[in-house]
Design an enzyme around this catalytic site. Sequence first.
Site, short mmCIF file in Angstrom:
data_model
loop_
_atom_site.label_atom_id
_atom_site.label_comp_id
_atom_site.label_asym_id
_atom_site.label_seq_id
_atom_site.Cartn_x
_atom_site.Cartn_y
_atom_site.Cartn_z
N ASP A 264 0.81 -1.23 0.00
CA ASP A 264 0.00 0.00 0.00
C ASP A 264 0.84 1.28 0.00
O ASP A 264 0.30 2.37 -0.15
CB ASP A 264 -0.93 0.03 1.22
CG ASP A 264 -1.98 -1.08 1.17
OD1 ASP A 264 -2.11 -1.71 0.10
OD2 ASP A 264 -2.66 -1.30 2.18
N ILE A 422 -1.75 -8.07 -8.46
CA ILE A 422 -0.71 -7.03 -8.50
C ILE A 422 0.33 -7.20 -7.40
O ILE A 422 1.36 -6.55 -7.41
CB ILE A 422 -1.29 -5.59 -8.47
CG1 ILE A 422 -1.97 -5.30 -7.14
CG2 ILE A 422 -2.24 -5.35 -9.63
CD1 ILE A 422 -2.18 -3.81 -6.91
O1 LIG Z 1 -6.01 -10.72 2.11
P1 LIG Z 1 -4.81 -10.46 2.91
O2 LIG Z 1 -3.66 -11.32 2.58
O3 LIG Z 1 -5.08 -10.42 4.36
O4 LIG Z 1 -4.28 -9.00 2.53
C1 LIG Z 1 -5.11 -7.96 2.17
C2 LIG Z 1 -4.55 -6.65 2.64
O5 LIG Z 1 -3.16 -6.59 2.59
C3 LIG Z 1 -2.74 -5.37 2.04
O6 LIG Z 1 -2.23 -5.63 0.78
C4 LIG Z 1 -1.66 -4.74 2.88
O7 LIG Z 1 -0.55 -5.57 2.82
C5 LIG Z 1 -3.99 -4.51 1.94
O8 LIG Z 1 -4.00 -3.61 0.90
C6 LIG Z 1 -5.06 -5.54 1.83
O9 LIG Z 1 -6.27 -5.09 2.35
#
Ligand SMILES: O=P(O)(O)OC[C@H]1O[C@](O)(CO)[C@@H](O)[C@@H]1O
Length: 516
Positions: A264, A422
């Site tokens: 992010d 991404i």
């Molecule tokens: O689905 P996961 O692996 O918990 O990650 C989602 C979250 O991780 C992030 O990429 C942050 O690392 C956020 O943008 C996103 O909401």
Amino acid sequence: MDLSTISLSSSLPSPFLHQPSLRPKAAPLSGIFLRNNPPPLFSRLNRRPIAAAVQQSQNDDFVLEDVPHLTNFLPDLPSYPNPLHGSQAYSIVKNTFVSQEDVVAQNIVIRKDSPRGIHFRRAGPREKVYFKPEEVRACIVTCGGLCPGINTVIREIVCGLNNMYGVEDILGIEEGYRGFYSKNTVRLTPKVVNHIHKRGGTFLRTSRGGHDTQKIVDNIADRGINQVYIIGGDGTQRGAACIYEEAQKRGLQVAVAGIPKTIDNDIAVKDKSFGFDTAVEEAQRAINAAHVEVESVENGVGIVKLMGRYSGFIAMFATLASRDVDCCLIPESPFYLEGRGGLYEFLEERLKENGHLVIVIAEGAGQEYVAAEVSAANEKDASGNRLLLDVGPWLSDKIKDHFTKTRKMPINMKYIDPTYMIRAIPSNASDNIYCTLLAHSAVHGAMAGYTGFTVGPVNSRHAYIPISRVTEKQKTVELTGRMWARLLASTNQPSFISSDLEEVVQDINSMNITSK
Ligand SMILES: O=P(O)(O)OC[C@H]1O[C@](O)(CO)[C@@H](O)[C@@H]1O
Ligand SMILES: Nc1ncnc2c1ncn2[C@@H]1O[C@H](COP(=O)(O)OP(=O)(O)OP(=O)(O)O)[C@@H](O)[C@H]1O
Ligand SMILES: [Mg+2]
């Protein structure tokens, strides 16, 4: 001014300079404030002298936000000449070692009379190290979500320790923090990690939750680990701070180095996070696909949802890079649908003008609207992060309903959610180089005895940054900054700021705030 800001000015009474947490490691930087972010123990001990020192040096305006050093709590730790003296790579470098006087300025856009402001120690190899290479037992752990480049950082820590310092004992902790106490370790050698940078994800796997400081530090001590490299986001770095504090409390010679990670790009102080460029580049493929689709049909409306929980950096940069995006919606900039200046009005105009349009929305945008319409429990992940509601399908339904039901105008909706695509890819060339620098900075810092620190570029120069600086506040897109203005100028989308708010923003802008 922060009470932990102290002065090393030569006018200081000597007792201040002799307190372990305040003592500079080599030659003191003269006439400066030193903000050491000392651990609680030291701040307690030093409260009175710190406050007194600030008073004495009110006029001094050079602040060094320093990182802790092992000798702060192990004053008799021996040091050794840095083995890079004899390394084929470094022996020909003009200034092989970074001087203790070298610092990196946080603000480089200044006015003639501005104070010199906050500085961080410049990263890089030091003349003296506090570990004999043959006595180093290092470990690497990766926690939190994925991002491109994690494997490159792992690879370069292993190869950096081995090639530059001759360290051979390096362990991988599998599946995040809980791996310290629930898994066996894996042996990491340059050969084992040789190709991992070509793959996305993390070779060591990752997890959320499971941080138990006592169990982790027990395990570090039991295994004889003395350097801990921790790759992860804000939560992970908070965990790293706990490990550093506990190791210090126990008087362990353990250097804790954090390599901040997040797709992010919301880590404060640092220029940007590794993997971010790769993610923005990959997002182009989704935006291109949306554009191709909507251009080929009548009244085509494309929506691309990108990551960004609390910050819209990926969406903003992907939009700026693409030029095919008509509107970018981010968490920092509340938008509204109906009425003058609203999203529907803008979309109608764009459809009339071009016959198609593309919207990019960050996952954290419009959460309040979705929450108002869907009955959702306030769910959290294993680390305690709030799980977001899915704004993509919500927005796509809203727009469909508006055009087909209210405006009686059929549209062709193409919704693309490349969220994980991404971040689950290998890093691109420039991120690979960036990851190498981060890994090397971490290795040089740990070998030099720094601990409880993170690494990262500040205004393009790599620095050692106190962990608290990257955990206390998340970086978000500044709506009063130039980059968001560039985006608005590029898309010509509404700012969604009502006239009352506009005045407030103008007031903020007229205050002395500089933005990149
Ligand atoms: O689905 P996961 O692996 O918990 O990650 C989602 C979250 O991780 C992030 O990429 C942050 O690392 C956020 O943008 C996103 O909401
Ligand atoms: N305040 C905290 N103190 C100690 N450990 C923490 C803290 N917050 C999170 N952690 C631990 O850090 C690890 C990762 O945290 P989290 O899942 O929030 O991801 P992150 O590092 O913030 O990465 P990202 O949000 O970019 O995916 C988890 O194992 C979690 O238990
Ligand atoms: Mg996080």
